[in-house]
Write an enzyme that holds these catalytic residues in place. Structure first.
Site, PDB file in Angstrom:
ATOM      1  N   CYS A   1      -2.760  -0.232   7.542  1.00 45.80           N
ATOM      2  CA  CYS A   1      -1.889   1.056   7.261  1.00 45.80           C
ATOM      3  C   CYS A   1      -1.824   2.066   8.609  1.00 45.80           C
ATOM      4  CB  CYS A   1      -2.391   2.044   6.189  1.00 45.80           C
ATOM      5  SG  CYS A   1      -1.916   0.714   4.242  1.00 45.80           S
TER       6      CYS A   1
ATOM      7  N   GLU B   1       0.748   4.057   2.203  1.00 45.48           N
ATOM      8  CA  GLU B   1       1.274   4.127   3.312  1.00 45.48           C
ATOM      9  C   GLU B   1       2.890   3.261   3.624  1.00 45.48           C
ATOM     10  OE1 GLU B   1      -3.070   4.414   3.402  1.00 45.48           O
ATOM     11  OE2 GLU B   1      -1.550   3.589   2.315  1.00 45.48           O
TER      12      GLU B   1
ATOM     13  N   CYS C   1      -6.899   1.776   5.556  1.00 42.54           N
ATOM     14  CA  CYS C   1      -7.339   0.826   5.931  1.00 42.54           C
ATOM     15  C   CYS C   1      -6.416   0.148   7.140  1.00 42.54           C
ATOM     16  CB  CYS C   1      -6.554  -0.424   4.786  1.00 42.54           C
ATOM     17  SG  CYS C   1      -5.631  -0.671   4.747  1.00 42.54           S
TER      18      CYS C   1
ATOM     19  N   HIS D   1       0.917  -1.072   0.275  1.00 41.89           N
ATOM     20  CA  HIS D   1      -0.377  -0.283  -0.173  1.00 41.89           C
ATOM     21  C   HIS D   1       1.245   1.408  -0.331  1.00 41.89           C
ATOM     22  CE1 HIS D   1      -3.749  -1.745   1.340  1.00 41.89           C
ATOM     23  NE2 HIS D   1      -3.862  -2.520   0.885  1.00 41.89           N
TER      24      HIS D   1
END
Length: 148
Positions: free
Chosen positions: A86, A55, A83, A53
């Site tokens: 993260c 992040e 999410c 992801h």
């Protein structure tokens, strides 16, 4: 620089993800002096890896830049509400400020589904949502419409 300026940099990262077929999510991390010390974009499809992801990439780069797992005094700017994974990484890195663009109604962990930052983890960053939210959401919408 203002929050919107940093979010525009995150949008640049998101557009790069779009160019590789990944969901267009981008992230930048700024230190207390306003310097960008971490950048990331969604690479789940490109890397065939569920944890790639935006992040996570930005946090890894920022930790490498400062030589520590602690990102005290930093601010994370991401085009989509984080999410749970993260949000957990933000908590573990002790990032004090999270700024996101579009809400994520399915997995958003800054209030859309749950606010993990209100739980008793010992670290509660300030959250600012909706920064360039429509622009961030429009990029995501165009990606998913093109897939249909």
């Amino acid at each position: 620089m203002e929050r919107e300026d940093y979010m525009r940099l995150a949008l640049e990262e998101a557009r790069q993800a779009l160019g590789t077929g990944d969901v267009p999510v981008g992230c930048v991390i700024a230190d207390r002096d306003g310097r960008i010390i971490g950048r990331g974009r969604n690479r789940r499809e490109a890397a065939k890896n569920a944890v790639r992801h935006a992040e996570i990439e930005a946090i890894e780069a920022a930790c490498a830049a400062v030589g520590s797992w602690r990102l005290d005094g930093c601010a994370l700017y991401v085009t989509l509400e984080p999410c749970p994974m993260c949000a957990g990484a933000v908590i573990n890195a002790r990032i004090p400020t999270v700024v996101y663009g579009a809400k994520e109604p399915r997995t958003g962990s800054c209030g859309s589904v749950i606010n993990l930052f209100e739980e008793r983890y010992g670290h509660r960053p300030a959250i600012y949502g909706g920064v360039l939210g429509e622009e961030c959401a429009a990029l995501l919408r165009s990606f998913f419409e093109a897939m249909r």
